[in-house]
Design an enzyme around this catalytic site. Structure first.
Site, PDB file in Angstrom:
ATOM      1  N   ASP A  59      -7.983  -7.136   9.618  1.00 41.12           N
ATOM      2  CA  ASP A  59      -9.248  -6.405   9.595  1.00 41.12           C
ATOM      3  C   ASP A  59     -10.454  -7.335   9.470  1.00 41.12           C
ATOM      4  O   ASP A  59     -11.533  -7.037   9.998  1.00 41.12           O
ATOM      5  CB  ASP A  59      -9.266  -5.351   8.486  1.00 41.12           C
ATOM      6  CG  ASP A  59      -8.859  -5.895   7.133  1.00 41.12           C
ATOM      7  OD1 ASP A  59      -8.544  -7.091   7.033  1.00 41.12           O
ATOM      8  OD2 ASP A  59      -8.848  -5.117   6.155  1.00 41.12           O
ATOM      9  N   LYS A 102       0.816  -1.224   0.000  1.00 38.96           N
ATOM     10  CA  LYS A 102       0.000   0.000   0.000  1.00 38.96           C
ATOM     11  C   LYS A 102       0.847   1.270   0.000  1.00 38.96           C
ATOM     12  O   LYS A 102       0.476   2.284   0.610  1.00 38.96           O
ATOM     13  CB  LYS A 102      -0.961   0.002   1.200  1.00 38.96           C
ATOM     14  CG  LYS A 102      -1.844  -1.229   1.280  1.00 38.96           C
ATOM     15  CD  LYS A 102      -2.738  -1.223   2.485  1.00 38.96           C
ATOM     16  CE  LYS A 102      -3.553  -2.506   2.590  1.00 38.96           C
ATOM     17  NZ  LYS A 102      -4.430  -2.542   3.768  1.00 38.96           N
TER      18      LYS A 102
END
Length: 287
Positions: free
Chosen positions: A229, A194
């Site tokens: 997550d 990312k």
């Protein structure tokens, strides 16, 4: 985007149309309306996946899932172990903190749980943008910045949400980067993604990095759980509904986790604490 026109405008427009034009409009609608049905029916029949094909897809996926549970590297599905052997029951009470590091922004959360009678009594959160230079800096610089902002957030405890004196805060750490987890509260970073390129972190325990930074910043907290997550989503849903068994994240990466029996995971070589009845598995689907 559909926009609703004022009724007065519609009436004025209708009145301005000649009777013959309105008749032609009605004829067009009536003549084209029925012809749509066979088109949609044909489209549905053409696009519908035959049941035997769906069963073959399900069987193939099940085989990949089992292979991933049996041995590392034996399946395209990584089937990463989360080491979470129990999930919320809805009875939990007290003040809890969470830190979510998932990209260029991270979030800190403080929540007061009241159990099944009161559920979430109150919550406060803050979102922080990570300076770009820290995304290419050192591990110590990044985690010190995170711990500093966490310390600032913790100092804002009001009368509604505060820990009893002398109690060290428990924090859940959601870390959405590739890691090799070794226990409920430890995991080594495989690589940054990312857009991050932080030096000195690969191969290190990210929980230890955060705990050390919190100690340097004087934050009276410790990480009690390191989760992806998807696992965090599952845990949050289970607090409200104990029938939830699967969680899915649709974002930059698409991932899922579910509750599996321990006896179905041959590659699990460690003794699980507590009940040892359930564990969350992350297949790691990527788009």
């Amino acid at each position: 985007m559909a926009v609703a026109a004022p009724s007065a405008t519609i009436r004025s427009f209708s009145a301005a149309m000649s009777p013959s034009r309105r008749l032609r409009e009605r004829m067009i609608v009536r003549s084209t309306g029925p012809s749509v049905v066979p088109i949609l029916t044909n489209l549905q029949n053409t696009c519908t996946t035959p049941l035997p094909v769906l069963r073959r897809v399900a069987d193939s996926m099940t085989a990949d899932l089992r292979a991933g549970l049996a041995q590392e590297g034996s399946s395209d599905l990584k089937m990463i172990l989360s080491y979470v052997d129990s999930l919320p029951t809805g009875d939990e009470k007290g003040i809890f903190y969470a830190l979510d590091l998932g990209g260029t922004n991270f979030r800190v959360l403080r929540v007061q749980l009241g159990g099944k009678d009161k559920r979430v009594i109150d919550s406060e959160f803050e979102q922080v943008t990570i300076p770009q230079e820290l995304m290419f800096g050192t591990s110590e610089e990044l985690f010190d910045f995170i711990a500093m902002r966490l310390a600032n957030f913790a100092r804002k405890e009001g009368g509604r949400l505060h820990l009893p004196n002398g109690r060290k805060g428990e924090i859940g750490f959601t870390f959405s980067f590739p890691i090799k987890q070794t226990s409920i509260d430890s995991g080594t970073l495989i690589k940054w993604t990312k857009g991050f390129a932080v030096s000195g972190t690969a191969g290190k325990d990210v929980v230890a990095c955060l705990n050390e930074s919190m100690e340097r910043q004087g934050v009276e907290m410790h990480v009690s759980a390191l989760v992806n997550d998807t696992v965090g989503t599952l845990a949050g849903a289970r607090y409200w509904d104990d029938d939830v068994m699967v969680a899915v994240i649709l974002g930059t990466g698409t991932n899922a986790c579910y509750v599996e029996r321990l006896d179905a995971i041959p590659k699990l070589q460690v003794q699980m604490p507590s009940s040892g009845r359930t564990v969350c598995i992350q297949p790691l689907f990527r788009l």
